[in-house]
Scaffold this active site. Structure first.
Site, PDB file in Angstrom:
ATOM      1  N   HIS A  72       6.400  12.470  -2.210  1.00 22.69           N
ATOM      2  CA  HIS A  72       6.948  12.211  -3.539  1.00 22.69           C
ATOM      3  C   HIS A  72       6.264  13.161  -4.524  1.00 22.69           C
ATOM      4  CE1 HIS A  72       8.439   7.952  -2.609  1.00 22.69           C
ATOM      5  NE2 HIS A  72       7.601   8.158  -1.599  1.00 22.69           N
ATOM      6  N   GLU A 111       8.786   3.134   3.337  1.00 26.28           N
ATOM      7  CA  GLU A 111      10.057   2.463   3.650  1.00 26.28           C
ATOM      8  C   GLU A 111      10.980   3.288   4.535  1.00 26.28           C
ATOM      9  OE1 GLU A 111      11.711   1.399  -0.130  1.00 26.28           O
ATOM     10  OE2 GLU A 111      10.532  -0.446  -0.241  1.00 26.28           O
ATOM     11  N   HIS A 157       7.888  12.197   4.136  1.00 24.10           N
ATOM     12  CA  HIS A 157       8.290  12.737   2.834  1.00 24.10           C
ATOM     13  C   HIS A 157       7.118  12.703   1.883  1.00 24.10           C
ATOM     14  CE1 HIS A 157       9.222   8.434   3.056  1.00 24.10           C
ATOM     15  NE2 HIS A 157       8.914   8.362   1.774  1.00 24.10           N
ATOM     16  N   ASP A 171      14.816  11.287  -6.102  1.00 25.28           N
ATOM     17  CA  ASP A 171      14.738   9.907  -5.615  1.00 25.28           C
ATOM     18  C   ASP A 171      15.849   9.080  -6.271  1.00 25.28           C
ATOM     19  OD1 ASP A 171      12.175   8.104  -4.286  1.00 25.28           O
ATOM     20  OD2 ASP A 171      13.740   7.018  -5.388  1.00 25.28           O
ATOM     21  N   ILE A 172      16.464   8.216  -5.481  1.00 24.67           N
ATOM     22  CA  ILE A 172      17.580   7.406  -5.981  1.00 24.67           C
ATOM     23  C   ILE A 172      17.108   6.330  -6.966  1.00 24.67           C
ATOM     24  CG2 ILE A 172      17.590   5.558  -4.232  1.00 24.67           C
ATOM     25  CD1 ILE A 172      20.631   6.039  -3.964  1.00 24.67           C
ATOM     26  N   ASN A 225       3.244   8.148   1.345  1.00 27.69           N
ATOM     27  CA  ASN A 225       3.007   6.824   1.922  1.00 27.69           C
ATOM     28  C   ASN A 225       3.087   6.906   3.444  1.00 27.69           C
ATOM     29  OD1 ASN A 225       2.730   5.441  -0.559  1.00 27.69           O
ATOM     30  ND2 ASN A 225       4.948   5.449  -0.827  1.00 27.69           N
TER      31      ASN A 225
HETATM   32  P1  5GP Z   1       8.580   5.400   0.673  1.00 24.39           P
HETATM   33  O1  5GP Z   1       8.313   4.000   0.233  1.00 24.39           O
HETATM   34  O2  5GP Z   1       9.130   5.461   2.081  1.00 24.39           O
HETATM   35  O3  5GP Z   1       7.384   6.294   0.476  1.00 24.39           O
HETATM   36  O4  5GP Z   1       9.666   5.975  -0.314  1.00 24.39           O
HETATM   37  C1  5GP Z   1      11.028   5.965  -0.027  1.00 24.39           C
HETATM   38  C2  5GP Z   1      11.755   6.438  -1.283  1.00 24.39           C
HETATM   39  O5  5GP Z   1      13.067   6.762  -0.909  1.00 24.39           O
HETATM   40  C3  5GP Z   1      11.828   5.392  -2.388  1.00 24.39           C
HETATM   41  O6  5GP Z   1      11.224   5.915  -3.571  1.00 24.39           O
HETATM   42  C4  5GP Z   1      13.339   5.163  -2.562  1.00 24.39           C
HETATM   43  O7  5GP Z   1      13.721   4.987  -3.907  1.00 24.39           O
HETATM   44  C5  5GP Z   1      13.942   6.413  -1.962  1.00 24.39           C
HETATM   45  N1  5GP Z   1      15.252   6.218  -1.369  1.00 24.39           N
HETATM   46  C6  5GP Z   1      15.646   5.205  -0.546  1.00 24.39           C
HETATM   47  N2  5GP Z   1      16.920   5.389  -0.160  1.00 24.39           N
HETATM   48  C7  5GP Z   1      17.336   6.536  -0.742  1.00 24.39           C
HETATM   49  C8  5GP Z   1      18.584   7.240  -0.724  1.00 24.39           C
HETATM   50  O8  5GP Z   1      19.563   6.855  -0.080  1.00 24.39           O
HETATM   51  N3  5GP Z   1      18.653   8.379  -1.458  1.00 24.39           N
HETATM   52  C9  5GP Z   1      17.596   8.854  -2.181  1.00 24.39           C
HETATM   53  N4  5GP Z   1      17.783   9.980  -2.883  1.00 24.39           N
HETATM   54  N5  5GP Z   1      16.406   8.204  -2.225  1.00 24.39           N
HETATM   55  C10 5GP Z   1      16.278   7.068  -1.504  1.00 24.39           C
END
Ligand code: 5GP
Length: 125
Positions: free
Chosen positions: A112, A105, A110, A39-40, A97
């Site tokens: 985590h 988001e 995905h 994760d970034i 999520n």
């Molecule tokens: P969500 O809220 O959709 O469950 O999690 C999305 C995750 O994607 C977040 O933890 C966010 O930090 C990660 N993320 C967003 N953009 C990028 C990206 O460009 N590269 C990587 N490696 N992670 C990302």
């Protein structure tokens, strides 16, 4: 902005672009069914994202439309990644999520994998 888990799949989402190699990532693992990268913006010392290769918006979309081999291959990959990373004994948390209230988001399903510290109760009392 959180996404609607029922929206149509958008093949320009960030994780689709990472899967196609159009955007960089720090790869952790890949096989026929799954691709994993760091994760970034990590929320724990270990924070890995695992995505299926297929075009699914969310957990809901994946579990409704993916084939049995795809689902079992993906879930086995998540377990293998955690084992390979040495996370089983200390423990780890999986998060998927789904939709607006969960604050999803990125509209590509995905999981985590978070680990590397004591994370406490999932939902604080
Ligand atoms: P969500 O809220 O959709 O469950 O999690 C999305 C995750 O994607 C977040 O933890 C966010 O930090 C990660 N993320 C967003 N953009 C990028 C990206 O460009 N590269 C990587 N490696 N992670 C990302």
């Amino acid at each position: 902005m959180p996404v609607d888990a029922t929206q149509p799949y958008d093949d320009q989402n960030i994780f689709a672009r990472i899967l196609r190699g159009e955007l960089p990532c720090t790869k952790v693992y890949e096989d026929e069914w799954a691709f994993a990268f760091n994760d970034i913006n990590p929320q724990a010392p270990v924070h890995i994202l695992v995505v299926p290769r297929g075009p699914y918006v969310s957990w809901d979309d994946f579990t409704e439309k993916a084939g049995d081999a795809e689902i079992s291959g993906f879930i086995r990959a998540v377990g293998k990644i955690a084992r390979d990373q040495g996370l089983v004994a200390p423990g780890y948390r999986l998060i998927a999520n789904t939709g607006f209230h969960s604050h999803q988001e990125i509209p590509h399903f995905h999981v985590h994998i978070c680990a590397g510290k004591q994370m406490g109760r999932m939902i604080p009392e």
